[in-house]
Design an enzyme around this catalytic site. Structure first.
Site, PDB file in Angstrom:
ATOM      1  CB  SER A 192      -2.073   7.114  19.336  1.00 26.32           C
ATOM      2  OG  SER A 192      -2.501   8.089  20.249  1.00 26.32           O
ATOM      3  CB  THR A 224       3.335  17.369  11.983  1.00 22.35           C
ATOM      4  OG1 THR A 224       1.936  17.482  12.204  1.00 22.35           O
ATOM      5  CG2 THR A 224       4.073  18.341  12.877  1.00 22.35           C
ATOM      6  CG  HIS A 243       5.764  24.283   8.008  1.00 21.97           C
ATOM      7  ND1 HIS A 243       7.092  24.105   7.684  1.00 21.97           N
ATOM      8  CD2 HIS A 243       5.442  25.549   7.637  1.00 21.97           C
ATOM      9  CE1 HIS A 243       7.557  25.223   7.117  1.00 21.97           C
ATOM     10  NE2 HIS A 243       6.580  26.104   7.074  1.00 21.97           N
ATOM     11  N   GLY A 280      -8.823  15.611   5.117  1.00 21.04           N
ATOM     12  CA  GLY A 280      -9.859  14.568   5.111  1.00 21.04           C
ATOM     13  C   GLY A 280      -9.496  13.443   6.062  1.00 21.04           C
ATOM     14  CG  LEU A 318      -5.436  15.641   9.851  1.00 16.68           C
ATOM     15  CD1 LEU A 318      -4.898  17.069   9.854  1.00 16.68           C
ATOM     16  CD2 LEU A 318      -4.691  14.810  10.890  1.00 16.68           C
ATOM     17  CG  ASN A 319     -12.595  16.320   8.729  1.00 18.15           C
ATOM     18  OD1 ASN A 319     -12.596  17.037   9.721  1.00 18.15           O
ATOM     19  ND2 ASN A 319     -12.836  16.755   7.509  1.00 18.15           N
ATOM     20  NE  ARG A 329      -8.148  17.615  13.200  1.00 17.86           N
ATOM     21  CZ  ARG A 329      -7.990  18.624  12.358  1.00 17.86           C
ATOM     22  NH1 ARG A 329      -9.013  19.086  11.653  1.00 17.86           N
ATOM     23  NH2 ARG A 329      -6.801  19.192  12.211  1.00 17.86           N
ATOM     24  CD  GLU A 382      -4.983  13.115  14.420  1.00 17.46           C
ATOM     25  OE1 GLU A 382      -5.656  13.636  13.517  1.00 17.46           O
ATOM     26  OE2 GLU A 382      -4.447  12.007  14.335  1.00 17.46           O
TER      27      GLU A 382
END
Lengths: 245, 392
Positions: free
Chosen positions: B98, B139, B143, B245, B247-248, B251, B371
């Site tokens: 992480s 985050t 939300h 973008g 997060l893509n 992930r 994520e």
């Protein structure tokens, strides 16, 4: 100072060892190859000795093109350049002759090897190379420091240690304790892409020895447990089954 | 933890799909994890501390921005290399991975992709070397799966923006030197910016009491009238596509990382099953144990091939967000199931720190949620195949 480090391409120490059905050849399919662990120690010490001194470390390997990933790892760890003698290593005499012939044409201040390779445990290459070159050789080196044109070496001997001094050039076989193997870092891996790897054709060498066959160690049989209440049974088994008493 | 005896497993000879350099990168990271992480990770988790000495090593083995170009201090490597690094780090611990994921995909990636040349030059080399650590604020307390509803906001004050709001569940926050933060402007458009520790009104309180990712520092980001210089705003992106973008990329790394955690659990379970004797024979000889082991390696193998293919698509710039969602969701869930089955094979020993199983399992409970949750990724696939949005 120019140091040559001899590296062997050996099966990973956790690899499953199998031979062909005629027991004449090692089965390499599916086996991961690594730098011989003792050679990694030699390489690590060579890099320490040349760090910040302007010296260089060259690695040499006797092998066909399949050994190049192992050579690239040595370059990633920090060797400046590499030489591959293009031949399948037949035996210790063959390998030693190839290295010695290369060094005759390309002199070095020091030649470091592992004290033995972890595949066939030959142990003889360092001594043979030194003999062929007419220079000193030291086996099982635990410590190595350089003072001007000579080196002080600590060797492990039965029940103690031996401190000796040798003039350069010489050959030493690295043992545990001489240094800690280094893990390649990202910069090293990236720079290894473009470091020179010279391929040199092998010189002819007469075949002095031939492998007749390989045998794996006999597998240990299962252990028979005897209850402490029934210790007499042990005596009976040793007498009747094993016939040792 | 007892000595790290990990050996990898490659049932479908996937190594033949990798280059020699890929394998060298993987073995180097694996060696580093065995040497520097495994001996201390258990104690770090038990004490809930992040071993700061890992930062230098992570930087050296290429854990920070491996695919960022070399001119900015990155590794200039391909996406498969990035994936393999994440796999080996998570084999050690999901918290370790992480830390590297956040630095690479959530901090360096947006600065490189959306930042100005000045921002790239100022931040990227120091983030690549680990001299500076970064975190990512998207985050918020209210939300999570709906980041578009965020309340954090910036107001234009002429020569600067004034930032207010808060972020929650932020990895690396307690010690981060910089933070990539997303907030809405006065037109309600999401903008990205870089904050630096020391800015007045910017604090990072630590989150305590986690039962998961205990060797990774988590915290909040609190913005109380923080003056953000205009040159700290990303000039090249507006809207939710900015954080998505990032997060893509993260992930994608998680999809690989989860395989590492699963491999560690499977490897330990396989060894334990062959060594543990009950009823006079190894428990590996019982059908129910073999069922568990066989299903584990089957699922791991499927995940390996799925993820390798995704890596090739990503190298060709053809991987879609929905494909990445599928891999993240499948692989993390797979790893969690493998961890649970491996825990059963280890019996009571599986709950102790002698084995990595329980630690991986608890970590993966976070990974399956952060994520993009397991359910949200399912809805992304659902939307992709039906063309109908089921989120709202």
């Amino acid at each position: 100072m120019k140091i040559l480090v001899c590296i062997s391409n050996v099966p990973d120490t956790t690899a499953k060892i199998n031979f062909t059905s005629d027991n004449k050849e090692f089965v390499s399919a599916g086996v991961t190859y690594i730098i011989n662990p003792y050679d990694e120690i030699a390489l690590a010490r060579a890099l320490e000795l040349t760090e910040g001194t302007g010296g260089t470390v060259t690695v040499i390997n006797v092998g066909d093109a399949t050994t190049e990933p192992t050579i690239r790892k040595a370059l990633a760890i920090g060797a400046a350049d590499a030489v591959r003698i293009n031949a399948v290593p037949r035996d210790a005499y063959f390998v030693s002759k190839q290295i010695a012939e290369y060094v005759k044409q390309n002199p070095f201040d020091m030649i470091l090897c592992g004290r033995e390779s972890s595949d066939y445990n030959g142990t003889s290459v360092p001594m043979m190379v030194a003999e062929m070159l007419g220079i000193p050789s030291v086996s099982s080196t635990k410590k190595l420091t350089v003072d001007g044109s000579s080196a002080t070496i600590e060797r492990e001997i039965e029940g103690g240690k031996e401190i000796i001094s040798v003039p350069m050039p010489f050959v030493a076989g690295a043992s545990e304790g001489m240094s800690e193997p280094k893990i390649p870092n990202m910069r090293g891996i990236m720079s290894a892409r473009t470091k020179p790897l010279k391929v040199v054709e092998a010189v002819p060498v007469p075949e002095l020895a031939k492998v007749v066959s390989f045998d794996k160690p006999v597998q240990r049989s299962s252990v028979k447990l005897i209850s402490p209440d029934d210790a007499g049974k042990l005596w009976e088994m040793l007498r009747d089954e094993k016939k040792v008493i | 933890m007892a000595q790290d005896r990990f050996q990898s497993h490659d049932y479908y000879l996937m190594d033949e799909l990798l280059t020699e350099e890929h394998k060298l990168i993987r073995s180097s990271v694996r060696d580093w994890v065995k040497k520097e992480v495994s001996p201390v990770v258990e104690e770090a988790c038990q004490k809930a501390t992040f071993p700061k000495q890992w930062i230098k090593g992570l930087a050296e083995i290429g854990g920070f921005g491996p695919y960022i170009p070399e001119e900015y201090g990155g590794g200039g490597l391909d996406q498969v290399s990035y994936g393999l690094i994440m796999q080996e780090l998570e084999r050690g611990d999901s918290g370790l991975r992480s830390t590297a994921s956040v630095q690479s995909s959530l901090v360096m990636y947006p600065i490189y992709t959306y930042g100005s040349e000045e921002q790239r030059k100022k931040y990227l080399p120091k983030l690549a070397s680990g001299e500076w650590m970064g975190c990512f604020g998207l985050t918020e307390p209210d939300h999570g799966s709906n980041p578009g509803g965020m309340l954090s906001n910036i107001k234009d004050k002429g020569d600067h923006f004034l930032l207010n709001g808060s972020k929650m569940w932020i990895s690396n926050a307690p010690f981060a030197d910089v933070a990539v933060v997303w907030a809405k402007d006065e037109q309600g458009i999401i903008r990205g910016m870089v904050l630096e520790r020391g800015m007045k009104g910017f604090t990072t309180p630590e989150t305590h009491g986690k039962w998961s990712l205990r060797a990774s520092a988590t915290g909040e980001l609190v913005f109380d009238n923080v003056k953000v210089p205009k040159e700290n705003i990303f000039p090249n992106v507006k809207g939710l596509k900015g954080p998505l973008g990032c997060l893509n990329s993260a992930r994608y790394g998680i999809a690989w990382g989860a395989i590492g955690a699963a491999l560690d659990c499977y490897d330990s379970a396989l060894r334990y099953a062959k060594e543990r004797v009950q009823f006079g024979k190894p428990i590996a000889s019982f059908q129910l144990t073999q069922k568990k082991l066989a299903e584990m390696i089957t699922e791991i193998t499927k995940a390996q091939l799925l993820t390798w293919r995704l890596g090739v698509l990503k190298n060709e710039n053809r991987a879609t967000p929905a494909q990445i969602s599928m891999a993240k969701r499948n692989n993390v869930n797979m790893a969690l199931q493998v961890a649970r089955e491996a825990r059963q094979i280890h019996g009571g020993m599986g709950i102790t720190g002698e084995y990595p199983i329980m630690r991986h399992m608890m970590n993966l409970e976070s990974v399956i949620t952060y994520e993009g949750t397991h359910d949200i990724h399912l809805l992304i696939t659902g939307m992709d195949v039906t063309g109908i949005n089921a989120f709202e």
